[in-house]
Motif scaffolding. Structure first.
Motif, PDB file in Angstrom:
ATOM      1  N   VAL A  29      -6.717  11.650  11.001  1.00 35.92           N
ATOM      2  CA  VAL A  29      -7.615  10.399  10.911  1.00 35.92           C
ATOM      3  C   VAL A  29      -6.955   8.960  11.378  1.00 35.92           C
TER       4      VAL A  29
ATOM      5  N   ILE B  31      -3.473  15.714   7.832  1.00 38.56           N
ATOM      6  CA  ILE B  31      -4.712  15.002   7.578  1.00 38.56           C
ATOM      7  C   ILE B  31      -4.729  13.702   8.151  1.00 38.56           C
ATOM      8  N   ARG B  32      -3.655  13.088   7.540  1.00 41.49           N
ATOM      9  CA  ARG B  32      -3.225  11.863   7.830  1.00 41.49           C
ATOM     10  C   ARG B  32      -3.067  11.457   9.329  1.00 41.49           C
ATOM     11  N   LEU B  33      -2.704  12.347  10.117  1.00 35.97           N
ATOM     12  CA  LEU B  33      -2.248  12.118  11.749  1.00 35.97           C
ATOM     13  C   LEU B  33      -3.712  12.069  12.137  1.00 35.97           C
TER      14      LEU B  33
ATOM     15  N   LEU C 145      -2.122  20.591  10.548  1.00 39.29           N
ATOM     16  CA  LEU C 145      -3.553  20.898  10.026  1.00 39.29           C
ATOM     17  C   LEU C 145      -3.464  22.315   9.538  1.00 39.29           C
TER      18      LEU C 145
ATOM     19  N   GLN D 171       4.019   5.300  10.749  1.00 38.55           N
ATOM     20  CA  GLN D 171       3.373   5.137   9.473  1.00 38.55           C
ATOM     21  C   GLN D 171       3.640   6.279   8.542  1.00 38.55           C
TER      22      GLN D 171
ATOM     23  N   ALA E  77      -3.155   8.230  11.424  1.00 39.91           N
ATOM     24  CA  ALA E  77      -1.970   7.627  11.198  1.00 39.91           C
ATOM     25  C   ALA E  77      -1.027   7.691  12.492  1.00 39.91           C
TER      26      ALA E  77
ATOM     27  N   ALA F 222       7.350  12.790  10.339  1.00 38.81           N
ATOM     28  CA  ALA F 222       6.589  12.062  11.551  1.00 38.81           C
ATOM     29  C   ALA F 222       6.573  12.771  12.848  1.00 38.81           C
TER      30      ALA F 222
ATOM     31  N   GLN G 247       5.886   6.122   5.163  1.00 33.70           N
ATOM     32  CA  GLN G 247       5.388   6.554   3.841  1.00 33.70           C
ATOM     33  C   GLN G 247       6.407   7.570   3.308  1.00 33.70           C
TER      34      GLN G 247
ATOM     35  N   GLU H   2       0.772  -1.212  -0.008  1.00 30.00           N
ATOM     36  CA  GLU H   2       0.122  -0.176   0.065  1.00 30.00           C
ATOM     37  C   GLU H   2       0.876   1.239   0.045  1.00 30.00           C
TER      38      GLU H   2
ATOM     39  N   ARG I 257       0.247  19.849   5.612  1.00 29.21           N
ATOM     40  CA  ARG I 257      -1.185  19.587   5.525  1.00 29.21           C
ATOM     41  C   ARG I 257      -1.891  18.158   5.452  1.00 29.21           C
ATOM     42  N   GLU I 258      -1.113  17.648   4.312  1.00 27.58           N
ATOM     43  CA  GLU I 258      -1.604  16.067   3.989  1.00 27.58           C
ATOM     44  C   GLU I 258      -1.301  15.191   5.093  1.00 27.58           C
TER      45      GLU I 258
ATOM     46  N   ARG J 147       2.924  12.201  -9.499  1.00 27.00           N
ATOM     47  CA  ARG J 147       2.232  13.298  -9.710  1.00 27.00           C
ATOM     48  C   ARG J 147       3.125  14.577  -9.949  1.00 27.00           C
TER      49      ARG J 147
ATOM     50  N   ARG K  31       2.655   1.841  -3.326  1.00 31.06           N
ATOM     51  CA  ARG K  31       1.638   2.367  -4.222  1.00 31.06           C
ATOM     52  C   ARG K  31       1.578   3.857  -4.049  1.00 31.06           C
TER      53      ARG K  31
END
Lengths: 401, 234
Positions: A315, A311-313, A398, A321, A317, A390, A325, A4, A307-308, A15, A7
């Motif tokens: 939700v 968001i991950r943290l 955020l 992790q 993460a 991390a 990444q 995952e 910011r990404e 991108r 990917r």
């Protein structure tokens, strides 16, 4: 989960294809350079080894002067004469002895001509040099002694002058002499230094001395050690004989040098290895620079994607992790660079091998090493930016603009 | 487990020290039961956002006790709080906070990735969550291709996908016009009433707070008003 993450990394890399490519360019160049250097180095060692094999075993050469290669005092040392060759021929330690004089001359047949190297020697040279005849015959001892106008030609000369037809019995012209082609050598290919060994005309030594050079000197003597005799003993005998003939008093240095061809090959190989190592380490430095490039862009990327990360943290993460990444992204990036570099390096080595007429020998070990090295570069230089990502505070991340 | 789902007792949160000490929260007591829809209001700097961050386990209190579902969580470390957020909390932000250049579906799948759900299950749940917020057919649109109201719906779907116990909404209508705002509020009311989801929402708009069943007002780091409000029928 790892798949995952891989990917995800690929998506992030896609991108921004141009930036990703520029980021890994350092690694690409570094890996390509290392691969090309090592592959070419291995190819040329193999070349040296096979050309030494083609020489036949236990070949010694002796030349006036103190060194075989490099700057020597050859000019001040008295040259050898054919009498020296005869005297060496009487040594029981030697199986065969051949004088060698060389010059360059244009060989002409009909309206075809070729500038080639002319070697004056005796029939023994063919044995010592490991030459075989594809057609015709060798010099007879009478031809050797009298300096007859006969010659044996190499494949390159034959192709240039005669094409595919049988040259034996034809007469070619060299300067003022017209000589009969009595033999054709089996092709040997390129020599240790990439020279074409088949671009050669072999004639009796006296013919070359008298008709082409106008000199009685012998520049090199080639010898084959008798079976069961060590080359060290043979060298000792040769040195003793030549010192006596050249009237070198005790305590004075030799004014000639005896060189074992095997030794020469070993020396060439070690020079080769040193050069390969040196060039590869220079190339490895660019890998290091490539790694720094990756670290730089990953740091920029972490800032851009704060910011990404937030968001991950938010939700759910965990720090490790997020670390994974970005670490995986750096490793995937540098491994991609490594793969491109390997392909590019092999391509370069292939072209170089064609150009230098050496074998193209890609080594699996080298390729795996380069692959592993580029992964390690990503790991090492990706760690710091990944840790920075991390360690971000979710609230601050955020609200990052 | 009876008792409140969220229970803050004497919560303080201080920033800085000495002369520059800021008491963002200065002894907050607040209990929120399961199934409540609470609106938090207050002037800026009153501590409402700080309180939200602590309730959302994004921040840790300086002092006091915070029990979530009966468990003391004020002292958990960062990763433990991440796992708590992953399983029990859903966030909706003023600025939507969707991943750009990522489809609505993938945005909604995000929390499920960290829950370790297999791909197929993730996809099914995300589709389901998008359907619940009325975004069927928009799964493969990126945020840039969606209106503000639609983006906020994606964010709500993302919060719903992990089946949380609480949805924390920080000014969810702050970036939307009145019509979209009302639509979003009606969605939240429906989730609260039909699914029994506990919702805590920070807002500065009285109109939006009126959709909630309870209003809590912060001033200077303390709760100064806490009362039931009339629910407007969606």
């Amino acid at each position: 989960m790892l798949w995952e993450t891989v990917r995800l990394a690929l998506t992030a890399i896609r991108r921004n294809v141009l930036r990703s490519f520029l980021t890994v360019l350092g690694v690409v160049i570094g890996v390509a350079a290392v691969i090309a250097m090592v592959t070419v180095g291995q190819g040329s060692s193999q070349q040296v080894a096979s050309s030494v094999e083609s020489l036949g075993t236990n070949v010694l050469i002796v030349r006036p002067g103190t060194q075989i290669m490099g700057p020597g005092s050859r000019n001040s040392a008295p040259p050898f004469k054919l009498a020296d060759v005869t005297a060496l021929g009487d040594l029981p330690a030697l199986e065969a002895v051949a004088p060698v004089v060389t010059t360059s001359e244009t060989a002409v047949f009909g309206n075809m001509n070729r500038m080639t190297s002319v070697t004056g020697t005796t029939a023994a040279y063919l044995d010592i040099g490991g030459w075989e005849l594809a057609r015709g015959r060798r010099f007879t001892s009478v031809e050797d002694r009298t300096g007859a106008n006969v010659c044996i030609i190499g494949e390159t000369v034959r192709t240039a002058l005669f094409g595919a037809t049988d040259p034996t019995g034809e007469k070619i012209r060299l300067k003022a002499i017209s000589c009969e082609v009595i033999g054709l050598l089996v092709a040997k290919g390129a020599g240790s230094f990439g020279q074409d060994q088949d671009d050669i005309v072999i004639m009796p030594v006296r013919t070359v001395q008298r008709r082409l050079l106008g000199s009685q000197d012998v520049s090199t003597i080639m010898m084959q050690v008798a079976p069961g005799v060590s080359s060290d003993r043979a060298i000792g005998d040769i040195q003793a004989l030549l010192r006596e003939r050249r009237r070198i008093s005790l305590g004075e240095d030799d004014n000639f040098a005896v060189m074992d061809m095997k030794e020469l090959a070993t020396m060439l190989n070690s020079v080769n290895a040193v050069l390969t190592g040196l060039l590869s380490s220079v190339a490895a430095v660019s890998l290091l620079v490539g790694g720094i490039g990756i670290m730089n862009i990953m740091l920029v990327s972490v800032t851009e994607r704060t910011r990404e990360i937030g968001i991950r943290l938010a939700v759910g993460a965990e720090a490790r992790q997020v670390l994974m990444q970005f670490l995986v992204e750096a490793v995937v990036l540098s491994v991609l660079g490594g793969v491109i570099g390997i392909a590019l390096g092999l391509g370069l080595a292939y072209v170089a091998a064609q150009f230098m007429a050496i074998p193209f020998t890609p080594g699996l070990g080298t390729i795996l090493l380069a692959f592993g090295f580029s992964a390690a570069v990503g790991m090492v230089f990706g760690f710091f930016p990944a840790r920075a990502a991390a360690r971000l505070d979710p609230i601050e991340a955020l609200h990052h603009q | 487990m009876t008792g409140p789902l969220i229970e803050l007792k004497g919560i303080t949160r201080h920033y800085g020290s000495g002369e520059a000490l800021v008491r963002a929260l200065d002894g907050v007591d607040l209990a929120i039961g399961k199934g409540e829809f609470v609106a938090i209001m207050g002037p800026s700097g009153s501590g409402k956002s700080t309180a939200m961050n602590i309730i959302g386990c994004l921040d840790r209190p300086t002092g006091g006790s915070y029990r979530f579902n009966g468990v003391e969580v004020g002292t958990l470390d960062q990763d433990q709080r991440a796992i708590l957020r992953r399983h029990f909390l859903g966030f909706v932000f003023q600025g939507f906070n969707l991943l750009p250049r990522t489809t609505a579906l993938e945005n909604v799948e995000l929390p499920l990735i960290y829950k370790g759900q297999p791909r197929a299950e993730r996809r099914a749940r995300a589709m389901d969550a998008l359907a619940r917020v009325g975004l069927q057919g928009r799964e493969h649109h990126s945020p840039a291709e969606l209106s503000g109201g639609q983006q906020q719906r994606v964010a709500i779907a993302r919060a719903l996908a992990s089946e949380p116990m609480v949805i924390l909404a920080d000014e969810p209508t702050g970036n939307l016009d009145t019509k979209r705002s009302v639509e979003i509020m009606e969605l939240l009311v429906r989730l609260n009433r039909d699914a029994g989801l506990t919702i805590v929402m920070v807002t500065h708009e009285e109109d939006m707070a009126a959709f909630a069943s309870r209003l809590v007002v912060f001033t200077d780091g303390r709760v100064v008003r806490d009362e039931a409000v009339g629910e407007r029928v969606g």
